[in-house]
Design an enzyme around this catalytic site. Structure first.
Site, PDB file in Angstrom:
ATOM      1  N   CYS A  74      -5.711   4.777  -3.711  1.00  0.00           N
ATOM      2  CA  CYS A  74      -5.914   3.398  -3.249  1.00  0.00           C
ATOM      3  C   CYS A  74      -7.118   2.699  -3.866  1.00  0.00           C
ATOM      4  CB  CYS A  74      -6.050   3.376  -1.730  1.00  0.00           C
ATOM      5  SG  CYS A  74      -4.597   3.962  -0.837  1.00  0.00           S
ATOM      6  N   ASP A 110       0.845  -1.193   0.000  1.00  0.00           N
ATOM      7  CA  ASP A 110       0.000   0.000   0.000  1.00  0.00           C
ATOM      8  C   ASP A 110       0.886   1.251   0.000  1.00  0.00           C
ATOM      9  OD1 ASP A 110      -2.127   1.737   0.235  1.00  0.00           O
ATOM     10  OD2 ASP A 110      -3.042   0.719   1.924  1.00  0.00           O
ATOM     11  N   ASP A 111       0.791   2.055  -1.051  1.00  0.00           N
ATOM     12  CA  ASP A 111       1.548   3.322  -1.145  1.00  0.00           C
ATOM     13  C   ASP A 111       3.065   3.117  -1.224  1.00  0.00           C
ATOM     14  OD1 ASP A 111      -0.923   4.476  -0.874  1.00  0.00           O
ATOM     15  OD2 ASP A 111      -0.455   5.637   0.918  1.00  0.00           O
ATOM     16  N   ASP A 148      -0.243  -0.569  -4.888  1.00  0.00           N
ATOM     17  CA  ASP A 148      -1.435   0.041  -5.490  1.00  0.00           C
ATOM     18  C   ASP A 148      -1.191   1.446  -6.019  1.00  0.00           C
ATOM     19  OD1 ASP A 148      -1.225   1.312  -3.029  1.00  0.00           O
ATOM     20  OD2 ASP A 148      -3.290   0.926  -2.403  1.00  0.00           O
ATOM     21  N   ASN A 149      -0.178   2.115  -5.540  1.00  0.00           N
ATOM     22  CA  ASN A 149       0.220   3.423  -6.085  1.00  0.00           C
ATOM     23  C   ASN A 149       1.546   3.823  -5.465  1.00  0.00           C
ATOM     24  OD1 ASN A 149      -2.456   4.179  -4.130  1.00  0.00           O
ATOM     25  ND2 ASN A 149      -0.522   5.091  -3.504  1.00  0.00           N
TER      26      ASN A 149
END
Length: 534
Positions: free
Chosen positions: A72, A36-37, A305-306
């Site tokens: 997200c 995540d991130d 996700d990013n």
């Protein structure tokens, strides 16, 4: 006659058993680890040494992997559906923005890739963060188990490390703040271990979605003091004023205040520290698969996700922006037929994951998926980009809130995510679409923003990888090239299915545009005729 029937029954049973065994032996398992991130541009893969060794060095690293939206829930929705934001319609992290909304569940979730795998006979297992609004009482609550999952362990809401609730096959499981029992990345690891140790059927698909390296950036206690001398990178666009960029970037404070710099360095270290627990999990999963003799028939995917930024263009910390640090993310895969230690430089994106998973399972991807299967790229050591795609699409819909805590000057100003020093990193009109790619050795980014200025940005990513100089005013002097990039972007923001990769020539795009103008004119004429007849 009885004896004949008996032998016939034995023969059928033997064939069925043999076929079932062959299917389980030859159909690959798939493990997908999603962080995540986690950025790539700013050193986000440096702390995960074991992951880089066990997946990257033993498999293939994709150097040009992008998310099609840097936020997200929209990004995860694109991963699940294989569709661009404008087709899966999850535009932001809110329920109103279709993040796990009832409408999204009824139209998109029912056609997400796990449903196809499950119908094919895969045992599917999920543990971790799903979508930001998952578990919302207005969207089914914890009782809602997304279709396609045999075993479900979904986080209610957004990333946390302690004090959260999981939906375990539709039943709430509450967790507190005891590290040994509750640290979320470790809980995901333990649940995955239990699944692999269970008497589950093969083939299986396992998705592990960790909270790392998302806020609140809480490391495990044993890693709390690691990287104590590390600071956020000071090169590139760090603490640089984006004077030639759209208004949201121009409003950042340059140079950044001391409190922002200290905050950035602190969270940068903690982000790395949280990833060490992910690294432990990857090591455990690979060791388990190896011990059980499954590793040679299992694909292991690793991505995020990013991306993220920490001080670039004086924006303290977040994602959501169109620049490389927010959209260019890690992606590595190991598995059957992949030559260890190889690198792929093709232009690929997160909407390619769903069709890839399906093709691995010998399932024809549905025609409404916008992405391309990467299976041929995984098994080949030669570039294939020239015959597939030259451009990818990036989209973002800006978010805002009426009240900005701690920054009353921005209340009711359509601003959002105003954190350190009240530098706002999103707004209602921070809405944009971009193309990334090029032809004949070119590599650039062109973006259009839906703000009051109709702002445009263009970067030559080969000569200016840090995106320091906006060349949009310059390319307007080259009418044919400017028309090419604007028409290509116009095509992609409306594309669906195979048209997202099969971009028409400039002449075809112009012809299509003229036809749309004619169609619109005739539509208006018919409305006028109908009105006059009334």
């Amino acid at each position: 006659m009885v004896l004949c029937n008996l032998w016939m029954g034995v023969a059928i049973w033997t064939i069925a058993l043999t076929t079932s065994h062959a299917h389980s032996e030859t159909t690959p398992n798939i493990v997908f680890i999603l962080t995540d991130d986690q950025d790539l541009e700013l050193g986000g893969t440096i702390p995960i040494e074991k992951t880089r060794d066990l997946i990257g060095s033993r498999g293939k690293v994709f150097e040009q992997f992008y998310v099609n939206t840097p936020l997200c829930c929209p990004s995860r929705s694109s991963i699940l559906t294989g569709k661009h934001l404008h087709n899966n319609l999850a535009v932001n992290n809110s329920l109103d923005g279709n993040c796990s909304s009832p409408a999204w569940q009824q139209t998109q979730e029912v056609r997400a890739f796990p449903t196809y795998l499950h119908n094919k006979g895969y045992t599917t297992f999920f543990a971790g963060k799903y979508l930001n609004q998952y578990g919302n009482k207005h969207a089914g609550g914890v009782k809602h188990v997304p279709p396609g999952w045999t075993h479900w362990n979904g986080l209610v809401g957004n990333s946390k490390y302690y004090n959260y609730v999981l939906s375990v096959d539709g039943v709430a499981e509450k967790h507190g703040d005891d590290y040994d029992k509750d640290y979320f990345t470790d809980v995901i690891n333990r649940k995955a271990t239990a699944f692999l140790n269970s008497d589950h059927q093969t083939p299986f698909f396992m998705m592990l979605a960790t909270p790392s390296a998302h806020a609140p950036f809480t490391p495990a206690p044993q890693y709390r003091n690691r990287f104590s001398q590390v600071r956020a990178p000071r090169n590139g666009s760090y603490n640089t004023h984006g004077s030639d960029k759209h208004w949201l970037i121009r409003q950042a404070i340059t140079p950044m205040l001391d409190e922002s710099v200290e905050y950035i360095d602190s969270i940068y270290r903690d982000r790395w520290r949280t990833l060490l627990s992910v690294d432990d999990m990857v090591e455990n999963i690979v060791n388990l698969l190896t011990t059980k003799g499954l590793i040679d028939n299992t694909y292991i995917f690793f991505s995020s996700d990013n991306g993220y930024h920490v001080g670039q263009f004086s924006l303290p910390s977040d994602k959501r922006q169109l620049y490389q640090f927010d959209i260019h993310v890690p992606f590595m895969v190991r598995g059957p037929g992949i030559t260890p230690g190889t690198i792929n430089k093709d232009l690929v994106t997160n909407i390619d994951l769903a069709p890839t998973f399906l093709e691995i399972a010998n399932i024809q991807p549905p025609s409404d998926m916008d992405g391309l299967s990467l299976l041929s790229r995984l098994r080949s050591n030669t570039p294939t980009n020239a015959q597939d795609r030259n451009y990818i699409l990036i989209e973002h819909h800006g978010e805002h809130t009426d009240i900005i805590p701690g920054c009353p000057q921005y209340d009711y100003q359509n601003m959002g995510n105003c954190l350190s020093a009240c530098v706002c990193e999103d707004s209602m009109n921070n809405t944009y679409s971009c193309i990334v790619g090029g032809e004949e050795g070119q590599f650039y980014k062109y973006c259009q923003l839906e703000d009051d200025e109709d702002f445009e940005e263009f970067y030559d990513l080969k000569l200016d990888p840090n995106e320091l100089r906006n060349l949009a005013p310059v390319i307007k002097n080259n009418a044919s090239f400017y028309n090419h990039v604007t028409r290509t972007l116009s095509h992609l923001v409306q594309c669906g299915g195979s048209s997202c990769t099969q971009i028409p020539s400039d002449d075809e795009l112009l012809s299509d545009f003229k036809q749309k103008c004619v169609d619109l004119f005739m539509y208006i004429v018919n409305i006028i005729k109908t009105f006059l007849n009334l």
